[in-house]
Design an enzyme around this catalytic site. Structure first.
Site, short mmCIF file in Angstrom:
data_model
loop_
_atom_site.label_atom_id
_atom_site.label_comp_id
_atom_site.label_asym_id
_atom_site.label_seq_id
_atom_site.Cartn_x
_atom_site.Cartn_y
_atom_site.Cartn_z
CB CYS A 70 -0.91 -0.01 1.22
SG CYS A 70 -2.05 1.37 1.31
CG HIS B 180 -5.69 -2.55 -1.36
ND1 HIS B 180 -4.69 -3.15 -0.62
CD2 HIS B 180 -5.41 -1.22 -1.36
CE1 HIS B 180 -3.85 -2.20 -0.19
NE2 HIS B 180 -4.27 -1.03 -0.63
CD GLU B 181 -6.77 1.25 -4.00
OE1 GLU B 181 -6.92 2.22 -3.21
OE2 GLU B 181 -5.65 0.74 -4.21
CG HIS C 183 -7.48 2.68 1.15
ND1 HIS C 183 -6.67 2.90 2.24
CD2 HIS C 183 -6.71 2.06 0.24
CE1 HIS C 183 -5.46 2.44 2.00
NE2 HIS C 183 -5.45 1.90 0.79
#
Length: 177
Positions: free
Chosen positions: A101, A143-144, A147
């Site tokens: 990341c 993954h995004e 966030h």
């Protein structure tokens, strides 16, 4: 003119807060942010970047898979702008894969992710899209998406024994077979 944005590092509160929905994708400030994210992710050899990573707590990210020094075997795809995403369905099978990341420099970890996902999001022009992603692209999307929930990949690593330094990871993936 797009600007390269500073990347928020682990410990910055913006990375731990849920993102707010984008109310109007056509808004000039949103379009500017999209341009900045596209420029920034290309400059830093990322395969994705979320607005909270550049201190903007908005539900917006870029999926930009392609081979680069950080991800030498990433599949090629055109950068995709994702606004107000939803994960509509997930496959039953999980697969562990090594993730890093931009906001957690110097470390990678084995993260379990769904192999296939169905998603819904708005494009930069406000068009509603429904897509199915698999394998590495599904991994980037999840993954995004994390966030936007105030999560980083370290929250999903099952054991600290599954962490590796960025330097060692790159040495291993570049090792000739």
């Amino acid at each position: 003119m797009p600007i390269l944005r500073q990347i928020a590092q682990l410990g910055q509160p913006v990375l731990r807060e849920p993102a707010r929905p984008v109310t109007d994708p056509a808004e000039p400030a949103v379009q500017s942010l999209i341009d900045d994210l596209l420029a920034t992710v290309a400059e830093v050899d990322g395969v994705g970047i979320a607005a909270p990573q550049v201190y903007e707590p908005l539900a917006l990210f870029i999926v930009a898979s392609g081979p680069n020094p950080r991800y030498p075997s990433a599949p090629e795809m055109a950068p995709t702008v994702v606004i107000n995403p939803e994960i509509v369905w997930v496959s039953s099978d999980l697969e562990k894969g090594c993730e890093g990341c931009l906001s957690v420099p110097g470390i990678r970890g084995m993260v379990p992710r769904y192999r296939r996902i169905g998603v819904r999001y708005l494009t930069r022009t406000g068009e509603l899209r429904e897509e199915e992603y698999s394998d590495f692209i599904a991994r980037i999307f999840q993954h995004e998406f994390d966030h936007l929930q105030g999560l980083v990949f370290l929250d999903r690593v099952e054991s600290s024994r599954e962490l590796i330094s960025e330097k060692e990871y790159l040495r291993q993936v570049r090792r000739p077979e």
